[in-house]
Design an enzyme around this catalytic site. Structure first.
Site, short mmCIF file in Angstrom:
data_model
loop_
_atom_site.label_atom_id
_atom_site.label_comp_id
_atom_site.label_asym_id
_atom_site.label_seq_id
_atom_site.Cartn_x
_atom_site.Cartn_y
_atom_site.Cartn_z
N ARG A 67 -94.43 6.82 49.70
CA ARG A 67 -95.28 6.83 48.51
C ARG A 67 -96.40 7.86 48.58
NH1 ARG A 67 -96.60 0.60 48.80
NH2 ARG A 67 -96.20 1.14 50.98
N GLN A 99 -78.80 9.85 52.97
CA GLN A 99 -78.69 8.41 53.20
C GLN A 99 -77.37 7.93 52.64
OE1 GLN A 99 -80.75 5.46 50.69
NE2 GLN A 99 -81.84 4.81 52.53
N TYR A 158 -78.43 -4.58 51.10
CA TYR A 158 -77.27 -3.84 50.63
C TYR A 158 -76.07 -4.36 51.44
CZ TYR A 158 -79.92 -0.40 47.86
OH TYR A 158 -80.68 0.22 46.91
#
Length: 404
Positions: A354, A98, A168
């Protein structure tokens, strides 16, 4: 019916199945370099059955990190990154990196460098304002993305994810709430999308067709009303604008897929996760003014959204109608039913986060027994661990008291 465990093409790649370990910042690089702990983290997920394990977060430059402990892409990082990709490949999986710039989410104090933004906007982690990225500074930013992309490929990564989410840097340019520029990178949606389009073009030109490239794109920043028909300057980036941007990116022809996401690390992080908001645990992960600030503002900043499987699907459906590009459904993919639902709705791949922290081998067990249920309770106590070493505190036996 297509199986989530059938091989599938993603750009130049053939994935062994349709499951991707999504980017979940690991907090395992104290010297901003790969560690044995980080390698084992991704090896374990690769061995657990996903087709791709995504390394997060690889900053393109020192000031693009959320803090100084994160990896930033430079030649010194390549040997460790190569060890990581070799370990993932040895388990039969592929590796993705990423790439991004944290923008206003960066901690300018920790990084000892000013955070960047579309204008002078708050950068809470450093308790400062961002430096406005000048138009004549953008070519240098693009060059850093190109260098980072080439280094990732040299390190053995099979795919690159360009981070255009969570407010971001690129995402902040997309947001009408954060981007008040009056030049060619602000105002109209086409102008606000210009940086995203240029960066993705730069990345593709740097690596050619050797690897897959996808974008993580916000559908909704978590401010205002999320549904279609509600885009406005006060609601931030919304699904209507996201669909229009996705159409622009598709027309450019540089992407192999889009991974829709949501929420803002600046304004509303819990919208990405849904489930309980671990306010106490988050505050305890900091010291001093940040801890005090989270203790006071936690109920405002860390909101509670009820968890349901495939919880981003209602927004992602709008994107599915808007583009023909392959889409990676993120958010609440925990069992065979949610995987089959994603495929039925026209999504090509599923991203898991998760649930894999709790059970890295969950994909293998679901493939062997479709009735397998995830042990993840969506308590989100894993979230504050990103500042030390990302893990499931229930799995490790650390969650001895409520973190809410």
């Amino acid at each position: 019916m297509t199986s989530p465990f059938s091989p599938a093409a993603l750009g130049p790649l053939t994935l062994r199945n349709r499951l991707i370990k999504c980017a979940t910042f690991e907090g395992m690089t104290p010297e901003a370099l790969v560690t044995d702990e980080l390698i084992e983290f991704h090896r374990e997920h690769a061995a657990g059955g996903v087709a791709v394990s995504t390394l997060a977060y690889c900053a393109i430059s020192p000031e693009g990190r959320t803090d100084r402990h994160q990896i930033w892409m430079r030649p010194e990082a390549v040997p460790g990154l190569r060890r990581l990709t070799d370990a993932v490949h040895a388990e039969g999986a592929l590796a993705a990196a990423q790439l991004g710039h944290a923008g206003a989410v960066a901690n300018s104090v920790s990084n000892r460098a000013a955070a960047l933004g579309p204008g002078r906007i708050p950068a809470p982690m450093g308790m400062s304002l961002t430096h406005k990225l000048a138009q004549d500074e953008i070519p240098a930013l693009r060059a850093k993305f190109a260098d980072a992309a080439r280094l990732a490929v040299d390190s053995g990564f099979d795919a690159l994810e360009v981070h255009c989410g969570h407010n971001y840097l690129i995402s902040s340019f997309l947001s009408p709430l954060l981007n008040h520029r009056r030049d060619g990178y602000g105002g109209s949606l086409a102008n606000r999308a210009r940086l995203a389009r240029e960066v993705i073009e730069t990345v593709r030109e740097a690596v050619g067709d050797r690897v897959a490239v996808w974008a993580k794109l916000n559908l909704y920043d978590g401010v205002g009303t999320p549904g279609p028909g509600h885009s406005s300057r006060l609601s931030g980036f919304n699904v209507d604008e996201a669909c229009a941007v996705a159409q622009l990116l598709e027309s450019d022809g540089h992407l192999d897929a889009i991974e829709p996401t949501a929420g803002s690390s600046l304004l509303n992080p819990m919208y990405l996760f849904h489930g309980r908001a671990p306010r106490k645990a988050f505050a305890n992960a900091f010291h001093g003014a940040m801890k005090a600030g989270l203790q006071v503002a936690g109920p405002i900043f860390l909101k509670h959204y009820p968890y349901t499987d495939a919880y981003l699907l209602p927004l992602a459906r709008e994107l599915r109608k808007a583009v023909d590009l392959p889409l990676i459904l993120l958010g609440g993919i925990t069992d065979r039913a949610s995987m089959d639902l994603a495929l039925d709705e026209g999504f090509d791949f599923m991203a898991m986060g998760r649930a894999l922290l709790r059970e890295p081998d969950l994909p293998l067990r679901i493939e062997a027994d479709p009735s397998t249920e995830s042990l993840c309770t969506h308590c989100n106590l894993c979230m504050p661990t990103i500042y030390s070493s990302t893990r499931c505190p229930i799995r490790t036996g650390e969650a001895t008291a409520p973190g809410w």
